[in-house]
Each structure stands twice: as structure tokens, then as C-alpha cells.
Design a protein around this motif. Structure first.
Motif, PDB file in Angstrom:
ATOM      1  N   THR A   1       0.853  -1.189   0.000  1.00  0.00           N
ATOM      2  CA  THR A   1       0.000   0.000   0.000  1.00  0.00           C
ATOM      3  C   THR A   1       0.886   1.234   0.000  1.00  0.00           C
ATOM      4  OG1 THR A   1      -1.751  -1.143   1.214  1.00  0.00           O
ATOM      5  CG2 THR A   1      -1.775   1.267   1.272  1.00  0.00           C
TER       6      THR A   1
ATOM      7  N   SER B   1       0.495   5.649  -0.374  1.00  0.00           N
ATOM      8  CA  SER B   1      -0.156   6.935  -0.615  1.00  0.00           C
ATOM      9  C   SER B   1       0.954   7.943  -0.847  1.00  0.00           C
ATOM     10  CB  SER B   1      -1.007   7.355   0.585  1.00  0.00           C
ATOM     11  OG  SER B   1      -2.075   6.474   0.761  1.00  0.00           O
TER      12      SER B   1
ATOM     13  N   SER C   1       1.703  12.043  -2.463  1.00  0.00           N
ATOM     14  CA  SER C   1       1.084  13.267  -2.967  1.00  0.00           C
ATOM     15  C   SER C   1       2.079  14.336  -3.396  1.00  0.00           C
ATOM     16  CB  SER C   1       0.141  13.843  -1.905  1.00  0.00           C
ATOM     17  OG  SER C   1       0.859  14.156  -0.731  1.00  0.00           O
TER      18      SER C   1
ATOM     19  N   ASN D   1      -2.294  -1.602  -3.505  1.00  0.00           N
ATOM     20  CA  ASN D   1      -3.185  -0.457  -3.318  1.00  0.00           C
ATOM     21  C   ASN D   1      -2.354   0.822  -3.413  1.00  0.00           C
ATOM     22  OD1 ASN D   1      -5.851  -1.685  -2.471  1.00  0.00           O
ATOM     23  ND2 ASN D   1      -4.446  -2.657  -1.010  1.00  0.00           N
TER      24      ASN D   1
ATOM     25  N   SER E   1      -2.615   5.041  -3.889  1.00  0.00           N
ATOM     26  CA  SER E   1      -3.421   6.243  -3.868  1.00  0.00           C
ATOM     27  C   SER E   1      -2.475   7.410  -4.105  1.00  0.00           C
ATOM     28  CB  SER E   1      -4.135   6.384  -2.521  1.00  0.00           C
ATOM     29  OG  SER E   1      -4.888   7.571  -2.500  1.00  0.00           O
TER      30      SER E   1
ATOM     31  N   SER F   1      -1.759  11.439  -5.843  1.00  0.00           N
ATOM     32  CA  SER F   1      -2.383  12.686  -6.286  1.00  0.00           C
ATOM     33  C   SER F   1      -1.862  13.138  -7.648  1.00  0.00           C
ATOM     34  CB  SER F   1      -2.159  13.789  -5.251  1.00  0.00           C
ATOM     35  OG  SER F   1      -0.778  14.082  -5.149  1.00  0.00           O
TER      36      SER F   1
ATOM     37  N   SER G   1      -5.659  -2.148  -6.872  1.00  0.00           N
ATOM     38  CA  SER G   1      -6.506  -0.973  -6.780  1.00  0.00           C
ATOM     39  C   SER G   1      -5.624   0.265  -6.913  1.00  0.00           C
ATOM     40  CB  SER G   1      -7.252  -0.958  -5.443  1.00  0.00           C
ATOM     41  OG  SER G   1      -8.054   0.197  -5.353  1.00  0.00           O
ATOM     42  N   LEU G   2      -5.892   1.056  -7.941  1.00  0.00           N
ATOM     43  CA  LEU G   2      -5.084   2.243  -8.218  1.00  0.00           C
ATOM     44  C   LEU G   2      -5.977   3.468  -8.313  1.00  0.00           C
ATOM     45  CD1 LEU G   2      -2.986   0.784 -11.200  1.00  0.00           C
ATOM     46  CD2 LEU G   2      -2.432   0.680  -8.778  1.00  0.00           C
ATOM     47  N   SER G   3      -5.583   4.524  -7.652  1.00  0.00           N
ATOM     48  CA  SER G   3      -6.280   5.798  -7.748  1.00  0.00           C
ATOM     49  C   SER G   3      -5.223   6.872  -7.969  1.00  0.00           C
ATOM     50  CB  SER G   3      -7.070   6.075  -6.468  1.00  0.00           C
ATOM     51  OG  SER G   3      -7.667   7.351  -6.536  1.00  0.00           O
ATOM     52  N   ALA G   4      -5.368   7.627  -9.065  1.00  0.00           N
ATOM     53  CA  ALA G   4      -4.369   8.651  -9.388  1.00  0.00           C
ATOM     54  C   ALA G   4      -5.043   9.788 -10.138  1.00  0.00           C
ATOM     55  CB  ALA G   4      -3.247   8.050 -10.242  1.00  0.00           C
ATOM     56  N   ASN G   5      -4.344  10.911 -10.210  1.00  0.00           N
ATOM     57  CA  ASN G   5      -4.837  12.024 -11.013  1.00  0.00           C
ATOM     58  C   ASN G   5      -4.901  11.612 -12.478  1.00  0.00           C
ATOM     59  OD1 ASN G   5      -4.019  14.471 -12.847  1.00  0.00           O
ATOM     60  ND2 ASN G   5      -5.130  15.308 -11.095  1.00  0.00           N
TER      61      ASN G   5
ATOM     62  N   THR H   1      -8.659  10.676 -11.985  1.00  0.00           N
ATOM     63  CA  THR H   1      -9.400  11.923 -11.977  1.00  0.00           C
ATOM     64  C   THR H   1      -9.416  12.535 -13.374  1.00  0.00           C
ATOM     65  OG1 THR H   1      -8.642  12.270  -9.721  1.00  0.00           O
ATOM     66  CG2 THR H   1      -9.600  14.172 -10.837  1.00  0.00           C
TER      67      THR H   1
END
Length: 186
Positions: free
Chosen positions: A17, A19, A21, A40, A42, A44, A62-66, A89
């Protein structure tokens, strides 16, 4: 500052994992290998996986990025394939995503979501025999693909674009699935 990331635990399960930014993240070397563990991220900023991909060996990704510019993501393991969920995003551009297991079991679902900037499928998407559904979602722009890319699920494939087209006459979505739903509005 940018982050160069190389995680190699191909033979021992590792749940990873992160995170971050402070800038963009670039996968280097072998990329991320978790030997059956989950991934995982996360972020920005931009996640650039064009030079190196992700191999979870059965774990979920699970990937979350701009923004996501993708290399290959493989989640197949000996007893099943993990699911893949990517949220951007802005623009989301994939490489090959394969959740088919290397042994028994079924492949996990694939969900790709761009909340702006569009979704481009640059590699085949497959969940393998008996595998999970594939969902492509784009808000504010089109879902496009490069020529000859296939999208294959034994469950279902759905593609939804708001304010954009799905595929084109030059590069259509090539879908193989018993149930397919395409929705484009705006």
C-alpha cells in the motif's frame, strides 16, 4: 518531487500500500511484483507504468491517481486472478490487463474509470475462462482504443461514456462476451 518505484516480492506474498502526494510516480525496473499480495496505490499525481507493469500473482490491484498511463497489469495466480480497479481523476490510458489465473479458479473483474480526460484502451483486456465482468466508464470524454485491441469476459462487458463516443469506425471496441452494454450520452 517525483517517485521512482520498484517493488519486487515475486516469490513471497506482500500486501503493498502506498499513498503519495508530492509528484508523479514512475514504475521502474520490474515494476511492482507482490507474489499473491494485494496492491493499493493512492496518488495525487500521474502514475506512469509505461516502462514497467504490475504483477500481483493472484492479489487484487486498486489504483487511484490524477492520471494513469499504463503498462501491463497481470493478476493471475495459481488459484485465481485478482481484480483490477483503476480510477483516474483525469485521463486513463491502459496497457494489457489480464486477470486470468495461471492454474485453477477464475479471473477477477476489471473496472476502469476516468472522471475526465477520457479512457484509452491500448492493450487487450481479459478475465479468462469463467472470469469476472469488465466495466469501462468515462465521464466528460470518449472511450477509445488502438486498432486490434480485444476486450474479453465470460461474464459481461459494459462501457459508458458521458460527453463522448465509445470507439470509432477506425478503431472500434472489439468485445467478446455473452452480455455487452454500451451507453454513450452527450
Amino acid at each position: 518531487a517525483d517517485l521512482a518505484l520498484n517493488v519486487n516480492s515475486a516469490t513471497n506474498p506482500l500486501n503493498f500500500t502506498l499513498s503519495y502526494s508530492a509528484g508523479k510516480t514512475v514504475l521502474t525496473g520490474a515494476g511492482i511484483a507482490t507474489g499473491g499480495g494485494n496492491v493499493n496505490l493512492s496518488l495525487s499525481g500521474l502514475l506512469d507504468a509505461t516502462a514497467a507493469g504490475i504483477n500481483s500473482g493472484g492479489g487484487n490491484v486498486s489504483l487511484s491517481a490524477n492520471q494513469f498511463t499504463g503498462g501491463n497489469i497481470v493478476t493471475g495466480g495459481a488459484t485465481g486472478g485478482g481484480s483490477v480497479n483503476i480510477f483516474a481523476t483525469n485521463a486513463l490510458s491502459t496497457g494489457v490487463i489480464n486477470t486470468a489465473p495461471t492454474g485453477t479458479g477464475t479471473g477477477g473483474a476489471i473496472t476502469l474509470t476516468s472522471n475526465g480526460g477520457g479512457l484509452t484502451v491500448n492493450g487487450n483486456l481479459t478475465t479468462g475462462t469463467g472470469g469476472g465482468a469488465i466495466a469501462l466508464n468515462s465521464t466528460g470524454a470518449a472511450i477509445t482504443t488502438t486498432g486490434g485491441v480485444t476486450i474479453t469476459s465470460d461474464a459481461s462487458v459494459s462501457a459508458s461514456a458521458t460527453n463522448g463516443d465509445i470507439g470509432s469506425g477506425v478503431a472500434p471496441l472489439l468485445v467478446t462476451s455473452p452480455q455487452t452494454t454500451l451507453t454513450a450520452t452527450g
